[in-house]
Design an enzyme around this catalytic site. Structure first.
Site, PDB file in Angstrom:
ATOM      1  CB  SER A  95      -0.947   0.012   1.209  1.00 52.23           C
ATOM      2  OG  SER A  95      -0.213  -0.028   2.419  1.00 52.23           O
ATOM      3  CG  HIS A 146      -0.792   4.192   4.518  1.00 55.81           C
ATOM      4  ND1 HIS A 146      -1.952   3.615   4.993  1.00 55.81           N
ATOM      5  CD2 HIS A 146      -0.144   3.240   3.815  1.00 55.81           C
ATOM      6  CE1 HIS A 146      -2.002   2.357   4.584  1.00 55.81           C
ATOM      7  NE2 HIS A 146      -0.921   2.106   3.868  1.00 55.81           N
ATOM      8  CG  ASP A 160      -3.896   5.761   6.794  1.00 53.48           C
ATOM      9  OD1 ASP A 160      -2.718   5.496   7.135  1.00 53.48           O
ATOM     10  OD2 ASP A 160      -4.414   5.283   5.761  1.00 53.48           O
TER      11      ASP A 160
END
Length: 365
Positions: free
Chosen positions: A36, A329, A326
């Site tokens: 991600s 990240h 978040d």
């Protein structure tokens, strides 16, 4: 790394401003393999909880819309594409499959993916490292059929491959104690297993005529809001035992890169220590303009590390003052700094034995 949504958003291929890009591309293409940290929309097309296809993800992106990037804006490979004069690279599942769509590169990265096949499987579907390399093999076959073997080999051997993977093998495997793994492997042995597995996958890429590779190490995940919340840290201090594993993995991976460079003729492999670059930002946050170092911009709970980012109402108004976007990240602003360091060590030295700019400028000459 986990995010939740149910809406599929078509990924968007963007062109870059000619005024900020080189007059001609420095490399033919950029190919991205990872998780991600560099997913640009793969998981939009998978049955998974690990999705970033809803606002406020993408609110500060070029289109101000979510594309599947786990950020408020750009991810590091977007900034690096700009540096080498290429358009943003489309996700493998988000393009038509035509050679024209893939000629400047493809992003195979999938949120939740790890070096270990099953890492992240509790989130749903993802494309693991081995599966991503298989997807690249399929792309290469299309190139060979379209342009011939010599032209395809020339394209691949002169392109840059960016590999950012491994963190989910801790978040969604070792730290969850999947298959009783922490009783079977001490951290050192687990790290060695991961680095050795990654080494073999780089050899597999080399056998497909890949020659220019950037491998990024693990970030200081022990400083992420999720673990500050989970471990009940009162003063925002990073979780040392988690960071120690990341440092150890990076040490082994850098050593592995040095061995591969010596082993593989014509290989041009660099290791970029994201832990070093990230800790420099955390320690010198005021110099970089960040005044919120522990709490995420978007989330709920202490440090906003308990509940993931689900709606625009959960997000802060000024993400540029935050290091973390978040639970796991970083913000677009942090991604820009890390990309600068990978490119030319602008803020702090991260890459060994050279920066990406040194690699591609030499190639261009």
């Amino acid at each position: 790394m986990i995010l939740l949504s149910s809406t599929i958003v078509e990924s968007t291929t963007l062109t870059l401003s000619p005024s900020t890009a080189p007059s001609s591309p420095l490399v033919p293409a950029l190919f991205v393999i990872g998780d991600s940290s560099v997913d640009c929309g793969t998981n939009n097309f998978l049955a998974t909880f690990a999705r970033a296809d809803h606002l406020p993800y993408g609110r500060d992106f070029d289109t101000h819309q979510p594309t599947g990037r786990f950020s408020n804006g750009r991810i590091p490979v977007d900034y690096l594409a700009l540096r080498v004069g290429l358009p943003f690279v489309p996700s493998y599942l988000g393009q038509t499959g035509a050679v024209d769509d893939m000629i400047h590169g493809v992003n195979y990265a999938s949120a939740g993916a790890g070096i270990i096949l099953s890492s992240g499987s509790e989130l749903g579907q993802h494309i693991s490292l081995t599966q991503q390399i298989q997807q690249f093999t399929d792309t290469l076959q299309q190139f060979i059929l379209s342009m011939g073997e010599d032209a395809a080999t020339n394209l691949i051997s002169n392109s840059v491959f960016y590999v950012s993977i491994g963190i989910n093998d801790y978040i969604h495997y070792y730290l969850l104690n999947e298959s009783n793994v922490d009783n079977l492997y001490l951290p050192w042995h687990f790290n060695h297993f991961l680095a050795s597995s990654l080494q073999q996958e780089i050899r597999n890429l080399y056998n497909l005529n890949v020659r220019k590779v950037v491998i990024t190490g693990l970030a200081p995940i022990g400083c992420a809001p999720h673990y500050l919340w989970q471990y009940g840290n009162e003063n925002g201090e990073c979780v040392e035992q988690i960071n120690d594993m990341a440092v150890e993995f990076n040490f082994l991976t850098r050593y592995m890169v040095e061995n591969l460079a010596a082993e593989l003729p014509d290989a041009n492999i660099i290791f970029c220590d994201v832990f070093e670059g990230s800790m420099d930002i955390l320690k010198n946050h005021e110099r970089y303009g960040f005044n919120v170092t522990t709490e995420a911009c978007c989330g709920m709970g202490k440090y906003k590390g308990w509940i993931m980012c689900l709606s625009p109402e959960m997000a802060c108004s000024n993400s540029s003052s935050h290091i973390w976007w978040d639970q796991f990240h970083p913000t677009d602003a942090v991604n820009a700094i890390l990309a600068d360091n990978i490119w030319n060590g602008r803020h702090t030295k991260m890459c060994y034995p050279k920066n990406l700019e040194d690699m591609v400028i030499k190639m261009a000459k």
